[in-house]
Design a protein around this motif. Structure first.
Motif, short mmCIF file in Angstrom:
data_model
loop_
_atom_site.label_atom_id
_atom_site.label_comp_id
_atom_site.label_asym_id
_atom_site.label_seq_id
_atom_site.Cartn_x
_atom_site.Cartn_y
_atom_site.Cartn_z
N UNK A 148 0.80 -1.23 0.00
CA UNK A 148 0.00 0.00 0.00
C UNK A 148 0.83 1.28 0.00
N UNK A 149 2.16 1.20 -0.05
CA UNK A 149 2.98 2.41 -0.16
C UNK A 149 2.70 3.09 -1.49
N UNK A 150 2.72 4.42 -1.46
CA UNK A 150 2.69 5.18 -2.70
C UNK A 150 4.14 5.42 -3.09
N UNK A 170 0.67 2.80 -6.36
CA UNK A 170 0.59 2.21 -5.02
C UNK A 170 0.92 0.74 -5.12
N UNK A 171 1.76 0.26 -4.23
CA UNK A 171 2.07 -1.17 -4.20
C UNK A 171 0.76 -1.92 -3.96
N UNK A 172 0.47 -2.86 -4.83
CA UNK A 172 -0.76 -3.63 -4.72
C UNK A 172 -1.89 -3.12 -5.59
N UNK A 173 -1.65 -2.03 -6.37
CA UNK A 173 -2.75 -1.48 -7.17
C UNK A 173 -2.92 -2.17 -8.53
N UNK A 227 10.20 -7.09 -5.78
CA UNK A 227 11.56 -6.58 -5.89
C UNK A 227 11.71 -5.23 -5.19
N UNK A 228 10.63 -4.47 -5.13
CA UNK A 228 10.68 -3.11 -4.58
C UNK A 228 10.53 -3.07 -3.06
N UNK A 229 9.90 -4.09 -2.49
CA UNK A 229 9.64 -4.08 -1.04
C UNK A 229 10.92 -3.90 -0.26
N UNK A 230 10.91 -2.96 0.68
CA UNK A 230 12.06 -2.69 1.53
C UNK A 230 12.98 -1.59 1.01
N UNK A 231 12.83 -1.19 -0.26
CA UNK A 231 13.66 -0.10 -0.78
C UNK A 231 13.18 1.22 -0.19
N UNK A 232 14.10 2.20 -0.16
CA UNK A 232 13.80 3.52 0.41
C UNK A 232 14.06 4.61 -0.62
N UNK A 233 13.56 5.79 -0.31
CA UNK A 233 13.78 6.97 -1.16
C UNK A 233 15.26 7.13 -1.42
N UNK A 234 15.60 7.41 -2.68
CA UNK A 234 16.98 7.64 -3.07
C UNK A 234 17.72 6.38 -3.49
N UNK A 235 17.18 5.21 -3.20
CA UNK A 235 17.87 3.97 -3.56
C UNK A 235 17.76 3.70 -5.05
#
Length: 143
Positions: A7-9, A37-40, A50-58
């Motif tokens: 659900x992250x944007x 949104x993750x899951x949309x 693959x994206x889960x756990x990544x942060x801004x700037x990565x």
């Protein structure tokens, strides 16, 4: 800093490349990052994973096998059709992308793979089916 979770944007630039280095799709081509949104449903579950756990700037790169990217090529999705099914201004040439409406009204996109006399072979597999892809991402923001 917020990590990407369900659900992250997410706002990010991405490129999908083939092993030979050619770019199949990229937000850099339009000069604007993607927002979703993750899951949309805009990305497949495997791309999202693959994206889960990544942060801004990565910045990250993932290589996905065909079964985790666009699937394997299914021979049942290759159809042989009579040339008379192609009406209007559609060029009946190898490589032409064609669209058909099925009985339910659902649109199917295919690529003309071969033309032999009155027989036209159309491949309805995703154009990247059977391909190992490299998924490059740059995370702009996570909320």
């Amino acid at each position: 800093m917020t990590q990407i979770s369900f659900n992250s944007e997410v706002v990010m630039h991405f490129s999908i490349k083939l092993e030979n280095g050619s770019v199949a799709d990229s937000t850099h081509n339009v000069g604007k990052p993607a927002k979703f949104n993750i899951g949309d449903g805009n990305l497949t579950d495997n791309f999202e994973e693959c994206l889960l756990g990544l942060k801004q700037g990565e910045i990250a790169s993932f290589t996905l096998e065909p079964s985790y990217a666009f699937g394997v090529s299914n021979p049942d999705n290759v159809k042989h059709m009579d040339r008379s099914k192609f009406v209007g201004d559609i060029p009946v040439d190898e490589g032409t992308i064609v669209s058909f409406s099925g009985p339910s009204g659902k649109e199917s996109i295919g690529v003309i793979a071969a033309v032999i006399g009155e027989s036209v072979t159309v491949d309805f597999n995703h154009p990247l089916a059977g391909q190992r892809v490299i998924f490059d991402v740059e995370i702009i923001s996570v909320s």
